[in-house]
Design a protein around this motif. Structure first.
Motif: not given
Length: 493
Positions: A351-359, A374-379
């Protein structure tokens, strides 16, 4: 009565809109965070959502009670023992909520507001006005909900018995939250019940089931908060509704047994708990920022790699499994959007990890929404046209090494079964150690990164997720078995 179930397949999660069509008053039970469907349907049916009821502090998804309260002005309600970081209405065991008007035609609220007592900070606070009041039973009519305190899955858990009329001989149904599922009961060992042992919670669950739910008539419909695939139980059915009578006959946990036998039964063999569960339970209890519905920003590959280097972001590849295994950015994680994307992401990404999507183009907004659930807002954003970027930069590309079902792992390999404990106990490959996917991030140190690792799951999906995780953590030789245990076991037999 207006009664609608909203079932979200990707989280195996159910929510409910219940209203009285004569008054237009309605409640929403266990809402998800994206609320547009509820608002649209309520408006179409001429209903006003006046009360938002949570059956408990959910751990597997971020509830939409704050979003819905902001949009409608409705009051948020929990069981009486709940303690929250925002104003709520506390619902007492046995309390009735009447959505219809008083039978004598008096204005709503004329006979008292005992159902709203104990809500801290309600004066002038958003989302605390307009809640359905508690009327005297002899003077009320219309759709009625009766609150049952049913601790066991969590201490504050409640169920809601639904009557189309207060004097109906039998209930229309019962919303059972995570207390009773179709084919199972709520697990008693989650961190939402911190401070109480699984055995203590299982004892409470036994009494809640026997003393409350099993006293309802057999014809009472059962409407649970989850179905098959949810980690909130171990044996949930694919059916999303049932009856008390069918569950009395068919549910393994409701068969005649002592409390001690029940405790032993329901505390054994539960699925590994995804790492995000404690995070979500805390956010649902304490409060969280409202959902941001803006699409994720488009990033160049250089910007994405800089975010990984400088901000500690993970590259999360949501493309189909075949595309990922053929070519992916070295060190990226993988969870295909056509699987239980959010749950698996919450299992391997802290939780809290910054995420970059490869989509795949056009799917990045759906991926972001599922993470937000699920509360993972840090995209931070998504890589533009990842297939083209992979083709242009072969120096940044890896592929997943997969063993065919008939290909034996090397003698030096560490064989790891990433299925859940009950799956492993039912049959496993010789020499395999069980490290469920949800537990793997915390147990990587038990494996030797300099020795080969061979992973398998049921069908080959979780093993690729696990392989990506180990590769990102520096393991040098990681392979998984294509097709998983289902493909290998028949050949081995």
């Amino acid at each position: 009565m207006h009664f609608a179930q909203y079932y979200l397949d990707c989280l195996s999660q159910a929510s409910y809109l219940i209203g009285d069509e004569t008054t237009g008053r309605a409640v929403l039970v266990d809402p998800r965070r994206d609320i547009d469907d509820y608002l649209r349907d309520a408006e179409a049916a001429g209903l006003r959502i006046e009360l938002i009821i949570e059956t408990h502090f959910h751990a597997d998804f971020l509830s939409g009670h704050l979003e819905l309260a902001r949009a409608t002005g409705a009051t948020i309600a929990f069981g009486e023992t709940a303690e929250t970081g925002y104003p709520i209405r506390r619902l007492r065991d046995g309390e009735r909520i009447y959505l219809g008007a008083p039978a004598d035609g008096e204005a709503p609220g004329a006979s008292g507001t005992s159902g709203t007592s104990g809500a801290p900070g309600t004066s002038g606070a958003p989302g605390t006005s307009g809640a359905p009041e508690t009327f005297e039973p002899s003077r009320a009519s219309g759709v009625t909900l009766t609150v049952l305190a049913t601790p066991g899955h969590t201490p504050e858990s409640i169920c809601l018995v639904v009557h189309e009329h207060p004097d109906a001989d039998e209930p229309y149904g019962v919303l059972t939250g995570d207390t009773l599922f179709v084919g199972d009961v709520g697990r008693p060992d989650l961190l939402a019940a911190a401070g109480l042992t699984p055995e203590e919670m299982a004892g409470r669950l036994y009494r809640s089931l026997r003393d409350k739910l099993l006293t309802l008539p057999d014809a009472t419909r059962v409407f649970p908060a989850h179905g098959a695939g949810s980690a909130c139980g171990r044996n949930l059915s694919t059916e999303t509704t049932s009856t008390i009578g069918d569950q009395r006959r068919l549910n393994y946990a409701l068969q005649p047994m002592t409390e001690a036998e029940f405790v032993r039964l329901v505390t054994a063999g539960q699925p590994a708990t995804p790492g995000y569960f404690a995070h979500d339970a805390a956010l649902n209890r304490d409060g969280h920022p409202l959902l941001d519905t803006a699409p994720p920003a488009a990033l160049t590959l250089d910007e994405a790699l800089a975010a990984r280097r400088d901000a500690g972001a993970v590259l999360l590849d949501s493309r189909p499994l075949a595309a990922y295994t053929e070519a992916h950015f070295t060190g990226s994680l993988h969870i295909s959007l056509d699987t239980r994307f959010a749950e698996y992401a919450g299992s391997v990404v802290a939780p809290g990890t910054p995420i970059v999507l490869v989509s795949d183009p056009g799917t990045e907004s759906e991926a972001r929404l599922r993470l937000a659930r699920i509360g993972y807002d840090h995209v931070l954003g998504h890589v533009q046209d990842p297939a083209a970027q992979l083709a242009r930069h072969p120096e940044l590309v890896s592929r997943t090494h997969r063993l065919a079902p008939d290909e034996a792992p090397s003698a030096q390999a560490q064989l790891v079964d990433v299925r859940n404990p009950a799956e492993y106990a039912a049959g496993a490959l010789p020499g395999a150690v069980n490290l469920p996917l949800a537990s793997l991030p915390g147990h990587c140190a038990t494996l030797d990164p300099d020795r080969p690792v061979v992973l398998y799951c049921r069908s080959g999906n979780r093993s690729v997720i696990a392989a990506a995780l180990l590769e990102a953590r520096g393991f040098r030789d990681v392979r998984d078995i294509s097709g998983g245990y289902e493909a290998v076991a028949p050949a081995a037999g």
